[in-house]
Design an enzyme around this catalytic site. Structure first.
Site, PDB file in Angstrom:
ATOM      1  CB  CYS A 196       1.532  -3.819   5.231  1.00  0.00           C
ATOM      2  SG  CYS A 196      -0.048  -4.582   5.611  1.00  0.00           S
ATOM      3  CG  HIS A 230      -0.299  -0.084   2.548  1.00  0.00           C
ATOM      4  ND1 HIS A 230       0.327   0.996   3.122  1.00  0.00           N
ATOM      5  CD2 HIS A 230      -0.169  -1.118   3.427  1.00  0.00           C
ATOM      6  CE1 HIS A 230       0.802   0.641   4.311  1.00  0.00           C
ATOM      7  NE2 HIS A 230       0.530  -0.641   4.520  1.00  0.00           N
TER       8      HIS A 230
END
Lengths: 88, 310
Positions: B212, B196
């Site tokens: 992440c 992201h």
């Protein structure tokens, strides 16, 4: 130490020469002895100054190392704060 | 088509593509048998610069710019200091397709499928990965979905961590400047893991996430628009890479992940094993001084390790 030896050795040689040659007066010898003592004192002062300078240099080196270490520590703190501020 | 002509065409295409800052990360794929892409650049620091600023300005990871510039103060590089931009890489070993994330390197390689009349290339992006205790897993997976302007639903473990630190999180963080996912998210086949954007762009290139993979906002935007769902994703752990550029051998070492607890002897063994594999039966003169220097202090920059007899 070499500087300390030189006047003493020279003084002894002169004293021996004076004693064996029989041409020196007591005042000459006293004057010579005085010169030798002055030379010895100068050498001792120089040695003391050198020792003091060495101590100062060592202290300066320690201070520089401490400053470097503190600078590195500060950078490490900044790095950690920066990293932590980037956490979610 | 001749390689030089292909390279020139690619460079012209890249230059004519104003909407794509990420194209700065584009490199033509090397010829078969070669493994290096990109080039090292040098810029001069301005008085007001930190390495953090220079890294952000040139889309370089925050740790890699520090590694590549060992004598330069991160917080006060001083005006006129030459700063190396480490933008040359040995491609990770394994298939060159889809997305490949090399965790210790904190770099994401994207090998797009070339359309007809296009040229094979690779994009290399700096990324942030999971910190100690929240490691990004080594895995093979695929990209399963894409989401624009995602909301963030923090998992219970993260909410608990924040609550313990006196910074409680809401059950959902809507899109906007406070959303740590930024404006684009690519969901992986690994439950809970995303690639992201971010609202903290200066953290890219460090181990700061909960597992992440964070990209610079302009990079994720570029990738989001182009990468298809279903793209294979490979997350690897390759702190040591050895590769050829023509008949010259290069070594690139990154600090191993802390949790792997790799000491210097172990790292040296790994380096020599990779060199042996790359050299095979060929006769080559190796520069042991350079090899040892890279083991002692990994720079993350490809270092030439083959020499000549005279």
């Amino acid at each position: 130490m070499a500087n300390l030896h030189k006047p003493t050795t020279a003084g002894l040689l002169l004293a021996v020469l004076a004693a064996t040659a029989g041409c020196a007066t007591t005042s000459d010898l006293d004057a010579l002895r005085s010169e030798v003592q002055k030379a010895n004192a100068t050498a001792e002062r120089a040695a003391a100054d050198a020792a003091s300078a060495k101590q100062d240099a060592a202290a300066a080196k320690t201070a520089a190392e401490k400053a470097q270490s503190e600078a590195e520590e500060t950078n490490e703190k900044l790095d950690r704060m920066f990293k932590k501020s980037m956490y979610k | 088509m001749k390689p030089l002509y292909r390279t020139l065409c690619l460079l012209v295409l890249v230059a004519l593509c104003p909407s794509s800052r990420a194209s700065e990360h584009a490199h033509p794929l090397p010829k078969p048998g070669s493994d290096l892409v990109g080039r090292i650049d040098v810029v001069k620091a301005r008085e007001e610069d930190t390495l953090v600023d220079i890294a952000r300005r040139h889309q370089i990871g925050q740790e890699e710019i520090v590694l590549a510039n060992p004598g330069v103060d991160r917080w006060y590089p001083r005006e006129g200091t030459e700063v190396i931009l480490p933008s040359r890489y040995i491609l990770p070993s394994g298939p060159r397709r889809g997305l490949v994330l090399n965790a210790p390197e904190m770099r994401l390689y994207y090998y797009p499928l070339p359309a007809e009349e296009e040229f094979s290339q690779v994009q290399a992006f700096p990324v942030a990965i999971g910190r100690m205790g929240w490691e990004t897993p080594v895995a093979e997976t695929t990209l399963v979905s894409k989401e624009r302007n995602p909301s963030w639903w923090p998992p219970e473990s993260i909410r608990r961590e924040h609550a313990e630190q006196g910074d409680p999180l809401p059950a959902v963080v809507p899109p906007g400047p406070e959303n740590p996912l930024g404006r684009h998210a690519l969901r992986l086949g690994l439950p809970g893991y995303l690639i992201h954007g971010t609202n903290k762009a200066f953290g890219v290139g460090m181990r700061v996430s909960h597992g992440c993979i964070r990209m610079l906002p302009e990079d994720i935007e570029w990738l989001f628009e182009r990468i298809p769902v279903g793209t294979p994703v490979r997350i690897v752990n390759q702190p040591v890479k050895v590769g050829w550029d023509g008949d010259v051998l290069y070594l690139e070492v990154h600090p191993p992940l802390e949790e792997d607890q790799v000491n210097r002897e172990h790292l040296a063994e790994t380096v020599w094993r990779h060199i042996d594999q790359a050299v095979g039966n060929q006769f080559i003169v190796l520069d042991k001084v350079e090899i040892q220097a890279e083991i002692n202090r990994p720079s993350g920059v490809p270092r030439e390790i083959s020499g000549t007899l005279f």
